[in-house]
Design an enzyme around this catalytic site. Sequence first.
Site, PDB file in Angstrom:
ATOM      1  N   TYR A 144     -57.738 -38.939 -56.736  1.00  0.00           N
ATOM      2  CA  TYR A 144     -58.306 -38.712 -58.073  1.00  0.00           C
ATOM      3  C   TYR A 144     -57.295 -38.995 -59.182  1.00  0.00           C
ATOM      4  O   TYR A 144     -57.658 -39.161 -60.339  1.00  0.00           O
ATOM      5  CB  TYR A 144     -58.836 -37.279 -58.205  1.00  0.00           C
ATOM      6  CG  TYR A 144     -60.072 -36.984 -57.363  1.00  0.00           C
ATOM      7  CD1 TYR A 144     -60.649 -37.957 -56.561  1.00  0.00           C
ATOM      8  CD2 TYR A 144     -60.665 -35.728 -57.377  1.00  0.00           C
ATOM      9  CE1 TYR A 144     -61.760 -37.700 -55.792  1.00  0.00           C
ATOM     10  CE2 TYR A 144     -61.795 -35.463 -56.601  1.00  0.00           C
ATOM     11  CZ  TYR A 144     -62.338 -36.455 -55.811  1.00  0.00           C
ATOM     12  OH  TYR A 144     -63.442 -36.189 -55.052  1.00  0.00           O
ATOM     13  N   LYS A 195     -56.666 -37.172 -42.236  1.00  0.00           N
ATOM     14  CA  LYS A 195     -57.213 -38.324 -41.530  1.00  0.00           C
ATOM     15  C   LYS A 195     -56.030 -39.143 -41.030  1.00  0.00           C
ATOM     16  O   LYS A 195     -55.871 -40.334 -41.361  1.00  0.00           O
ATOM     17  CB  LYS A 195     -58.129 -39.114 -42.497  1.00  0.00           C
ATOM     18  CG  LYS A 195     -58.948 -40.225 -41.846  1.00  0.00           C
ATOM     19  CD  LYS A 195     -60.110 -39.735 -41.011  1.00  0.00           C
ATOM     20  CE  LYS A 195     -60.840 -40.911 -40.386  1.00  0.00           C
ATOM     21  NZ  LYS A 195     -61.860 -40.503 -39.397  1.00  0.00           N
ATOM     22  N   ASP A 228     -63.513 -35.799 -40.664  1.00  0.00           N
ATOM     23  CA  ASP A 228     -64.903 -36.008 -40.227  1.00  0.00           C
ATOM     24  C   ASP A 228     -65.310 -34.926 -39.227  1.00  0.00           C
ATOM     25  O   ASP A 228     -66.407 -34.363 -39.312  1.00  0.00           O
ATOM     26  CB  ASP A 228     -65.109 -37.430 -39.667  1.00  0.00           C
ATOM     27  CG  ASP A 228     -63.916 -37.986 -38.909  1.00  0.00           C
ATOM     28  OD1 ASP A 228     -62.883 -37.284 -38.793  1.00  0.00           O
ATOM     29  OD2 ASP A 228     -64.014 -39.122 -38.408  1.00  0.00           O
ATOM     30  N   ASP A 252     -62.820 -31.532 -51.958  1.00  0.00           N
ATOM     31  CA  ASP A 252     -63.994 -31.613 -52.843  1.00  0.00           C
ATOM     32  C   ASP A 252     -65.264 -31.694 -52.002  1.00  0.00           C
ATOM     33  O   ASP A 252     -66.221 -30.932 -52.183  1.00  0.00           O
ATOM     34  CB  ASP A 252     -63.838 -32.863 -53.727  1.00  0.00           C
ATOM     35  CG  ASP A 252     -64.859 -32.909 -54.865  1.00  0.00           C
ATOM     36  OD1 ASP A 252     -65.683 -31.990 -54.969  1.00  0.00           O
ATOM     37  OD2 ASP A 252     -64.804 -33.885 -55.642  1.00  0.00           O
ATOM     38  N   ASP A 256     -68.294 -28.418 -50.831  1.00  0.00           N
ATOM     39  CA  ASP A 256     -69.746 -28.435 -51.076  1.00  0.00           C
ATOM     40  C   ASP A 256     -70.494 -28.263 -49.752  1.00  0.00           C
ATOM     41  O   ASP A 256     -71.505 -27.560 -49.671  1.00  0.00           O
ATOM     42  CB  ASP A 256     -70.198 -29.742 -51.748  1.00  0.00           C
ATOM     43  CG  ASP A 256     -70.117 -29.682 -53.278  1.00  0.00           C
ATOM     44  OD1 ASP A 256     -69.180 -29.026 -53.782  1.00  0.00           O
ATOM     45  OD2 ASP A 256     -70.978 -30.277 -53.952  1.00  0.00           O
TER      46      ASP A 256
END
Length: 370
Positions: A144, A195, A228, A252, A256
């Site tokens: 970001y 990852k 994942d 982020d 959610d």
Amino acid sequence: NLSNMMKVAVVGGEGIGPEVTAQSQRVLNWFAVKRGVPMTLREAQYGIIPYLATGKVMPPDTVEAMEEADAILWGATGGPETKEVPAAARKAGSLLGLRSKYDLYANLRPIVAHPALSDSAPLKASVLTGVDFVIIRELTSGIYFGEPRGIETLADGQRRGFNTEQYTTDQIRRVVRAAFELARTRRNKVCSVDKANVLETSVVWREEVIALHAAEFSDVELTHMYVDNAAMQIVREPRQFDVMVTGNIFGDILSDCAAMASGSLGMLPSASLGPVDRFGRRKALYEPVHGSAPDIAGRGIANPLGSILSVAMMLRMTMNRPEDADLLEKAVASALSGGARTADIAEAGAKRLSTQEMGDAVLNALDNVA
Ligand code: NAI
Ligand code: MG
């Protein structure tokens, strides 16, 4: 005594932000009046309204209120893509800019499944029982903020958008340290999410986590998970987690996803913490995890509990009032077990409270449990 008076900037912002923040502000006032928590509140505007009046989404008065604040109670930013606020004006006063300005690197997002909500939650009660974990998302770096970034036009006329994922040793260590320290106050487990099978940033991330753990936190149980798989595990068996720590974009998205383990995005609070200064203080911004929810804004039906539970985090982490934080969390649980439901957490056919009525239910519960 003015010196221990905590300064709180209250910035409702846009969309449902002001609606939910009005309720958490009532709750803050309750703690000031009924429990004598020393604080002063200063309301300030953010977003389209001050933009239309002053040309700035974050006018000087708001900047000043946040500058002097020990804690910022934030609502939400964003809305339908209007032409009214040009991108440059938005960017000049963005939430991302604020996180960066105050170096709010550690974003804590607790996920608790309230037993009373198991009937309306998207996940099965057997999966949700006992869910209680915290995601710590790094908030000031990663893709970001990484440079270079941009949109370019290639020689063949195609457009190419690009961003840069990056993490330095120090950026990793300080947020992971926060995770280990928090785990020691809980069930002593940290799961680091990356990852590392694909990304160099994640290779560095994982190696730094392992090194810090060996050097200072070997008493904490540490596991690693690819992002994942983590998304899948949050849905399959969320009880396995105590503290999860990860980078900006993974955090982020995963938070959610984790919201579904608490019933609704509207339930989730958060704290964003900056570095501790030489007086032992740290800037902190408290906000619900959700955004401005333009689809329901202006109707008075948003769930204010994410914002109200952010006040509990403020009481615990900025005001050093753990008993009052517990009291507020108990009051929310009691309102829920008493049947208080906004639309997002109501079963079909159940009575739906307005945002304000949910605020009333929490204040009533506070009067009863106090
Ligand atoms: P959103 O979080 O605003 O809404 C997602 C969905 O959840 C919507 O259906 C909404 O109605 C529902 N929802 C969210 N909060 C709720 C609540 N308290 N009670 C009941 N239902 C609730 O995310 P979305 O739609 O992706 O983004 C809308 C705007 O918010 C965008 O401009 C986005 O950039 C901004 N945003 C701002 C954030 C912030 O201020 N920290 C965080 C996330 C998004
Ligand atoms: Mg988000």
